[in-house]
Design a protein around this motif. Sequence first.
Motif, PDB file in Angstrom:
ATOM      1  N   SER A 566       0.834  -1.202   0.000  1.00  0.00           N
ATOM      2  CA  SER A 566       0.000   0.000   0.000  1.00  0.00           C
ATOM      3  C   SER A 566       0.867   1.249   0.000  1.00  0.00           C
ATOM      4  O   SER A 566       2.007   1.236   0.470  1.00  0.00           O
ATOM      5  CB  SER A 566      -0.918   0.008   1.221  1.00  0.00           C
ATOM      6  OG  SER A 566      -1.824   1.095   1.170  1.00  0.00           O
ATOM      7  N   GLU A 567       0.309   2.314  -0.564  1.00  0.00           N
ATOM      8  CA  GLU A 567       0.971   3.612  -0.589  1.00  0.00           C
ATOM      9  C   GLU A 567      -0.091   4.684  -0.435  1.00  0.00           C
ATOM     10  O   GLU A 567      -1.141   4.635  -1.108  1.00  0.00           O
ATOM     11  CB  GLU A 567       1.747   3.780  -1.892  1.00  0.00           C
ATOM     12  CG  GLU A 567       2.637   4.992  -1.909  1.00  0.00           C
ATOM     13  CD  GLU A 567       3.497   5.055  -3.164  1.00  0.00           C
ATOM     14  OE1 GLU A 567       4.069   6.127  -3.432  1.00  0.00           O
ATOM     15  OE2 GLU A 567       3.574   4.026  -3.877  1.00  0.00           O
ATOM     16  N   ILE A 568       0.155   5.648   0.420  1.00  0.00           N
ATOM     17  CA  ILE A 568      -0.827   6.691   0.702  1.00  0.00           C
ATOM     18  C   ILE A 568      -1.167   7.450  -0.579  1.00  0.00           C
ATOM     19  O   ILE A 568      -0.277   7.908  -1.305  1.00  0.00           O
ATOM     20  CB  ILE A 568      -0.305   7.666   1.775  1.00  0.00           C
ATOM     21  CG1 ILE A 568      -0.142   6.936   3.121  1.00  0.00           C
ATOM     22  CG2 ILE A 568      -1.233   8.856   1.941  1.00  0.00           C
ATOM     23  CD1 ILE A 568       0.436   7.801   4.212  1.00  0.00           C
ATOM     24  N   GLY A 569      -2.472   7.557  -0.848  1.00  0.00           N
ATOM     25  CA  GLY A 569      -2.963   8.292  -2.007  1.00  0.00           C
ATOM     26  C   GLY A 569      -2.989   7.494  -3.289  1.00  0.00           C
ATOM     27  O   GLY A 569      -3.528   7.959  -4.302  1.00  0.00           O
ATOM     28  N   LYS A 570      -2.410   6.272  -3.291  1.00  0.00           N
ATOM     29  CA  LYS A 570      -2.371   5.471  -4.512  1.00  0.00           C
ATOM     30  C   LYS A 570      -3.168   4.177  -4.417  1.00  0.00           C
ATOM     31  O   LYS A 570      -3.521   3.594  -5.429  1.00  0.00           O
ATOM     32  CB  LYS A 570      -0.931   5.144  -4.884  1.00  0.00           C
ATOM     33  CG  LYS A 570      -0.137   6.378  -5.309  1.00  0.00           C
ATOM     34  CD  LYS A 570       1.241   5.987  -5.815  1.00  0.00           C
ATOM     35  CE  LYS A 570       2.004   7.219  -6.293  1.00  0.00           C
ATOM     36  NZ  LYS A 570       3.341   6.864  -6.817  1.00  0.00           N
ATOM     37  N   GLY A 571      -3.440   3.706  -3.214  1.00  0.00           N
ATOM     38  CA  GLY A 571      -4.266   2.527  -3.066  1.00  0.00           C
ATOM     39  C   GLY A 571      -3.582   1.388  -2.342  1.00  0.00           C
ATOM     40  O   GLY A 571      -2.441   1.507  -1.870  1.00  0.00           O
ATOM     41  N   THR A 572      -4.300   0.257  -2.274  1.00  0.00           N
ATOM     42  CA  THR A 572      -3.847  -0.903  -1.503  1.00  0.00           C
ATOM     43  C   THR A 572      -4.086  -2.176  -2.308  1.00  0.00           C
ATOM     44  O   THR A 572      -5.082  -2.302  -3.028  1.00  0.00           O
ATOM     45  CB  THR A 572      -4.594  -0.993  -0.163  1.00  0.00           C
ATOM     46  OG1 THR A 572      -4.421   0.236   0.552  1.00  0.00           O
ATOM     47  CG2 THR A 572      -4.084  -2.149   0.684  1.00  0.00           C
ATOM     48  N   THR A 573      -3.150  -3.132  -2.162  1.00  0.00           N
ATOM     49  CA  THR A 573      -3.284  -4.435  -2.814  1.00  0.00           C
ATOM     50  C   THR A 573      -3.086  -5.529  -1.771  1.00  0.00           C
ATOM     51  O   THR A 573      -2.051  -5.572  -1.087  1.00  0.00           O
ATOM     52  CB  THR A 573      -2.244  -4.617  -3.934  1.00  0.00           C
ATOM     53  OG1 THR A 573      -2.416  -3.580  -4.900  1.00  0.00           O
ATOM     54  CG2 THR A 573      -2.403  -5.980  -4.595  1.00  0.00           C
ATOM     55  N   PHE A 574      -4.082  -6.417  -1.633  1.00  0.00           N
ATOM     56  CA  PHE A 574      -3.989  -7.588  -0.767  1.00  0.00           C
ATOM     57  C   PHE A 574      -3.793  -8.822  -1.648  1.00  0.00           C
ATOM     58  O   PHE A 574      -4.513  -9.003  -2.633  1.00  0.00           O
ATOM     59  CB  PHE A 574      -5.255  -7.751   0.075  1.00  0.00           C
ATOM     60  CG  PHE A 574      -5.411  -6.714   1.146  1.00  0.00           C
ATOM     61  CD1 PHE A 574      -4.786  -6.845   2.357  1.00  0.00           C
ATOM     62  CD2 PHE A 574      -6.183  -5.577   0.908  1.00  0.00           C
ATOM     63  CE1 PHE A 574      -4.918  -5.884   3.352  1.00  0.00           C
ATOM     64  CE2 PHE A 574      -6.322  -4.608   1.891  1.00  0.00           C
ATOM     65  CZ  PHE A 574      -5.685  -4.762   3.110  1.00  0.00           C
ATOM     66  N   THR A 575      -2.813  -9.678  -1.289  1.00  0.00           N
ATOM     67  CA  THR A 575      -2.544 -10.918  -2.033  1.00  0.00           C
ATOM     68  C   THR A 575      -2.725 -12.100  -1.084  1.00  0.00           C
ATOM     69  O   THR A 575      -2.048 -12.174  -0.048  1.00  0.00           O
ATOM     70  CB  THR A 575      -1.116 -10.922  -2.606  1.00  0.00           C
ATOM     71  OG1 THR A 575      -0.953  -9.769  -3.447  1.00  0.00           O
ATOM     72  CG2 THR A 575      -0.868 -12.179  -3.423  1.00  0.00           C
ATOM     73  N   ILE A 576      -3.620 -12.993  -1.458  1.00  0.00           N
ATOM     74  CA  ILE A 576      -3.914 -14.176  -0.637  1.00  0.00           C
ATOM     75  C   ILE A 576      -3.504 -15.410  -1.436  1.00  0.00           C
ATOM     76  O   ILE A 576      -3.836 -15.532  -2.622  1.00  0.00           O
ATOM     77  CB  ILE A 576      -5.414 -14.244  -0.289  1.00  0.00           C
ATOM     78  CG1 ILE A 576      -5.835 -12.969   0.465  1.00  0.00           C
ATOM     79  CG2 ILE A 576      -5.712 -15.476   0.565  1.00  0.00           C
ATOM     80  CD1 ILE A 576      -7.323 -12.876   0.697  1.00  0.00           C
ATOM     81  N   ILE A 577      -2.790 -16.338  -0.781  1.00  0.00           N
ATOM     82  CA  ILE A 577      -2.308 -17.549  -1.454  1.00  0.00           C
ATOM     83  C   ILE A 577      -2.816 -18.768  -0.695  1.00  0.00           C
ATOM     84  O   ILE A 577      -2.623 -18.887   0.516  1.00  0.00           O
ATOM     85  CB  ILE A 577      -0.767 -17.575  -1.526  1.00  0.00           C
ATOM     86  CG1 ILE A 577      -0.253 -16.350  -2.303  1.00  0.00           C
ATOM     87  CG2 ILE A 577      -0.287 -18.861  -2.188  1.00  0.00           C
ATOM     88  CD1 ILE A 577       1.265 -16.248  -2.332  1.00  0.00           C
TER      89      ILE A 577
END
Length: 581
Positions: A566-577
Motif C-alpha cells: 500500500s501507498e498513501i494516495g495510490k491505493g492498496t493491494t492484498f494478495t492471498i495464497i
Amino acid sequence: MKIYIFGVMKNNSNKTTLTYVLILLFVTVIGHKIVANLSSDHIPDTILRYSYLKDLVLILFSGFVFKYILYRNDKKNESIFEKLQETNNEIIESNERYDIVAKATSDTIWDWKIEQDSFIWNKGIQGVFGYKKEDVGKTSKWWFDRIHPEDSLKMSVKLYSFLEQKTEKWQDEYRFQCADGTYKYVFDRGFLVKDKDGKPIRMIGAIQDVTKEKEEEQRLRLLETVITQTKDAVMITDIDTSENVIPNIIFVNSAFTDMTGYPAEEVIGKSPVMFFGQKSDILEFDKLKTAIQEYKECFVETISYKKNKEEFWINFSMIPVTNKDGEHSHWISIQRDITEEKEKEKEREQLIRELTQNNKDLKQFSYITSHNLRAPLSNLTGLLNLVDDMTITDPELKEIINGFSKSTHLLNETINDLVKVVIIKDNPSIEKEKVLIKEIFENVFNQLSFLIGLHKPILKIDLEEVTILNINKSYLESIFLNLLTNSIKYRSENKQLRVTISSKIIDDNLVLTFKDNGIGIDLQRNKDKIFGLYQRFHNHPDSKGLGLYLVKSQVEAMGGTITVESEIGKGTTFTIIFKNS
C-alpha cells in the motif's frame, strides 16, 4: 659350451704339434739328403744313420716340449676365458636385476656424463611422465627446463653444491613437468662417480614419483590443522576393548583440554569411562557400549564431569575408522559442550509452559467475556427497549438514557466481535468443501449491492473457473466481504473508485488479488500493526479495527497466507495464497 670350446682348443693344439713335428722331420730329411749328396764319399753310412736317429729324437723331444707349451698356454687361456665368462654372466645378471628393480619401483633412472653434458634416461621417463622417446632431450638443459620454476633455484643450488663436493649426498623433492604440461611431485637421489684424481665425471640418479604421497601428506596436514584448531573437542581411541568396554584414548586436541580441564598426558592411555559419573545417563552409556561392540556410529547426549568435578552437558559422536585393508583401526569422537543450550532449552520449555497457561487463561477470559456477559447485556438491552416505549420529559434524563443506550450497543457489538474471533481461533477443524470462486463473489456482490449502487465503483473481475479444494465457504465469503467493504469504505474522495479482483494458478498455488485506488495505508509506520486486533489507521466513523484481523485469522485457519502492499494516495493491494490441493 665350455666343454665344446675346450675340446676345440685341445684339438687345435694337437694339430699344431703334429704340424710342427712334420715340418721338422721334413726339414731334417731334406737337410740330410743335401749333406749326403755333398759329402757322400767322406761320411760313412753308420754316421749318417746315427745322425738321422739323433735328429729324430731331438724332433720328438722338441715336439713334446712344444706340446707342453701349447698345453700350458691353453690352460691359461681357458682360465682367462672362464673369468671373462663369469664377468659376462655377472653383467647380464646385474642388468637383469637393474631392469627388474626399475620395473618394480617405477623409478626413472638417469645417467649424466658431466663433462660431455650427455644425459641418458631409462624407459621410466616415458611410462611415468608420458614423454615419447623422440621427445626426450639428451642434455641437462632439457632436465632443468622441466623443473617447476618455483623449485628450480633451490634444486640447482643444492645440486651444484653437491657437484662441487661441498655436501656428501644429494637428494631433493621438486615438481617435474609431464608431457601434458602438468606437474608431478618427485623425489630424486643422485650418486657421483669420480675419476682417479677425485674429479666428478658422472652422476647417476633415480627419480621417484611421490605425487600421491605428497597429496596425502598435504591432506593429512590439513586434517591435522582442522583437528588442532577446531573449537570442537576431538578424541581418538584405539579399538581394544579387552581392558575397558570403551577403548583407551590415544589423542585429544587442545579444545578437549579447554572443555574438560584435563591435559593430554593425563587422559592418554585411559578409557573415556572416567568422564561418566553419578548423573550420567546410563541408557546413553549402554547405547555407546553396544555401538562400540558392533562397530557402528553412535551419538550420545549426557551429563559429563570435568577435572574439577563440575557437571556439564556433552553431545558427542563415536565414529569407527578403517584402514586401507578395510579393518577397524580407531574410533574418532567429536564432542561439544551443550550446557548453555540445555539451560536455554529449559528456559524455553518453561516459557512455553507459561505461554500455554496464559493462553488458556486468555481463552477462559474470552469465554467469560463472550458468554458470561451475554445474560446481563441482554437484560440491559431489554430494559433499554422498555425505556424506548416510555415518554421522558426531563431533557437531562433523556440525554443520560441516550448515552447509556449508545454505550450498551457498542458493548454488544464488541461482544459479538469477540465471539467471532473466539470461534475462529478455537475451531481448528473447520468444515471444508469444494467451492467456485465466482459463486462466492456473486453472493458477496448481492450482499453489497446497495453500497455498490450508491458509490458506483468500477469493478474489474478476472476470476478463473477454478475449483478450490478444502476451503471453508463461509470464511472465504467473509474474506471477500471484508476486503470489498474496506475498498468502498476507504475510497478516495478525489477520484472514482476502481477495484480489481483476480485469481490465477501459479504452480500448485491459487493466488487471489484485491487491488483498489483508495486512500491507502502508511506501511512505514503501520506495517507491523496492519493485521492487529482493533488497529485503526484512519478516522472513519465506521472503523472498528477488526476486519483485517478477522481476514488474516480466517486465511490462516484455512492454511493460507496474506500480504499487503500500500501507498498513501495510490491505493492498496492484498494478495492471498492458498494451496490448490
